[in-house]
Design an enzyme around this catalytic site. Structure first.
Site, PDB file in Angstrom:
ATOM      1  N   VAL A  25      27.467 -12.879 -81.156  1.00 61.15           N
ATOM      2  CA  VAL A  25      28.720 -13.225 -80.497  1.00 61.15           C
ATOM      3  C   VAL A  25      29.917 -13.237 -81.441  1.00 61.15           C
ATOM      4  O   VAL A  25      31.057 -13.030 -81.007  1.00 61.15           O
ATOM      5  CB  VAL A  25      28.621 -14.583 -79.755  1.00 61.15           C
ATOM      6  CG1 VAL A  25      27.631 -14.487 -78.611  1.00 61.15           C
ATOM      7  CG2 VAL A  25      28.281 -15.720 -80.696  1.00 61.15           C
ATOM      8  N   ASP A  26      29.699 -13.465 -82.735  1.00 59.15           N
ATOM      9  CA  ASP A  26      30.806 -13.427 -83.687  1.00 59.15           C
ATOM     10  C   ASP A  26      31.547 -12.088 -83.610  1.00 59.15           C
ATOM     11  O   ASP A  26      32.768 -12.015 -83.800  1.00 59.15           O
ATOM     12  CB  ASP A  26      30.307 -13.595 -85.127  1.00 59.15           C
ATOM     13  CG  ASP A  26      29.272 -14.688 -85.314  1.00 59.15           C
ATOM     14  OD1 ASP A  26      28.454 -14.888 -84.405  1.00 59.15           O
ATOM     15  OD2 ASP A  26      29.258 -15.317 -86.385  1.00 59.15           O
ATOM     16  N   ALA A  27      30.785 -11.029 -83.342  1.00 57.24           N
ATOM     17  CA  ALA A  27      31.362  -9.676 -83.310  1.00 57.24           C
ATOM     18  C   ALA A  27      32.463  -9.548 -82.275  1.00 57.24           C
ATOM     19  O   ALA A  27      33.393  -8.745 -82.440  1.00 57.24           O
ATOM     20  CB  ALA A  27      30.255  -8.657 -83.016  1.00 57.24           C
TER      21      ALA A  27
END
Length: 385
Positions: A157-159
């Site tokens: 999810v950081d992406a």
């Protein structure tokens, strides 16, 4: 005055002091105080890193335009737009020039979202002074992805925060909706397909960090594992995309609905002291104050109030309590930012997280804090509070 009356007098004083403290927690500081703490934390960092091209050495050496530094510059550009200081623009320009406006280690054609994060600042700088070389390489990177049909790159999810706003920005700069279509396809693949059933849990309106943390994985208390900063990254990405794309852009309602659902989910799990725990649904799993997730949630909530998406009566006390807690409990006199969880992907990583602990990377924590502070400043300005 009798002994009993003295006790009563002291009790009245204590109650009055307690009431004053409680009232202070419910009120945001004046604009100059908000700017002061942002400039103080930023000054600390810039003095620690006067050489913008210096490689970041922890367990190994990394270029100074990796995602951690990219997030810092996102925050710095927000501060510059709010309170333009030539030294901040010069600091950013030197950094971009050093890297030749390219991505990590000069790898233009990367598909790695982390390595594309610096492009957000390059585009911001381009908008201030439109010279094609500033966005030539980030555009080439994204265009190389657009020439394929692959949409499953954002498997963590950081992406979403690192790269999704780049697509939004390029769509505006070039008036090309194809960037927004591909952005949506990639976002929805992460949301609904990565892992067993996507990384977003509509029941809790929160995100698992990646496929390793969706069910049957559980926290020690039996709850789902929702990492604070991971959810903060998505929350911030939605803000940055909604800020960028036109009001009539396709799929905008999807992002608005997800943003509002996440906002609703974050309110009841705020800590009593104003922070959020690293583990959002298990306060016993490395529980304690944590600045990065808290900053990103303040950023999102205050932006939501400022832009009419969130009800101020409900969300302003939450954001106020969190901002005041960070300023009081995390910011050192010299500008060092405490309670920043080091890099990782779950609550146990980057520990210990304390007032004095120095994370392996300080830059992204400050970037998150500056993003929050800029929206808090706008909230005070707009609402005259």
């Amino acid at each position: 005055m009798t002994h009993v009356s003295k006790q009563s007098f002291l009790l009245i004083i204590c109650l009055a002091l307690g009431t004053t403290t409680l009232q202070a927690q419910k009120k945001l500081p004046a604009q100059d105080k908000i700017l002061e703490v942002m400039h103080r934390t930023n000054k600390y960092f810039q003095e620690k890193w006067p050489d913008v091209g210096k490689r970041i050495v922890t367990e190994r050496s990394r270029a100074s335009n990796i995602w951690t530094r990219g997030v810092y510059y996102e925050g710095l550009m927000a501060l510059y737009k709010l309170d333009p200081k030539p030294t901040d623009l010069e600091y950013t320009t030197r950094w971009a020039d050093f890297h030749q406006w390219n991505l990590r280690d000069g790898e233009t054609y990367t598909r790695n979202a982390d390595n594309q994060c610096a492009g957000q600042t390059y585009i911001d700088m381009y908008l201030l002074d439109p010279k094609p070389y500033k966005i030539e390489k980030i555009k080439a990177s994204i265009d190389s992805m657009m020439r394929t049909t692959k949409v499953d790159d954002w498997s963590w999810v950081d992406a979403i925060q690192m790269a999704m706003p780049v697509f939004a920005q390029l769509g505006v700069v070039y008036n090309e909706p194809a960037y927004w279509e591909r952005m949506h396809e990639m976002y929805m693949y992460t949301r609904n397909k990565h892992g067993d059933n996507g990384l977003f849990n509509p029941k809790d309106a929160l995100w698992w960090r990646d496929k390793d943390f969706d069910p049957p994985y559980k926290e020690p208390n039996g709850e789902d594992c929702y990492w604070s900063r991971g959810n903060g990254w998505v929350y911030a990405a939605l803000v940055r995309v909604l800020t960028t794309i036109p009001k009539d852009a396709p799929h905008r309602k999807q992002y608005e609905d997800d943003f509002k659902a996440m906002s609703e989910a974050l309110v009841p799990i705020q800590r009593k002291d104003g922070f959020w725990n690293a583990s959002l649904h298990d306060p016993g799993n490395y529980g304690g104050k944590e600045t990065t997730g808290t900053s990103l949630f303040v950023y999102g909530m205050t932006w939501g109030i400022n832009n009419g998406y969130l009800d101020a009566k409900k969300y302003q006390p939450v954001a106020t309590k969190a901002w005041n807690a960070m300023v009081k409990d995390a910011v050192h006199e010299n500008g060092f930012l405490g309670y920043v969880q080091g890099t990782g992907k779950e609550p146990k990583d980057g520990q210990p997280v304390t007032y004095t602990s120095v994370p392996n990377f300080e830059d992204y924590g400050l970037g998150c804090f500056l993003l929050a502070g800029c929206e808090v400043y706008k909230l005070v300005t707009a609402r005259k509070i």
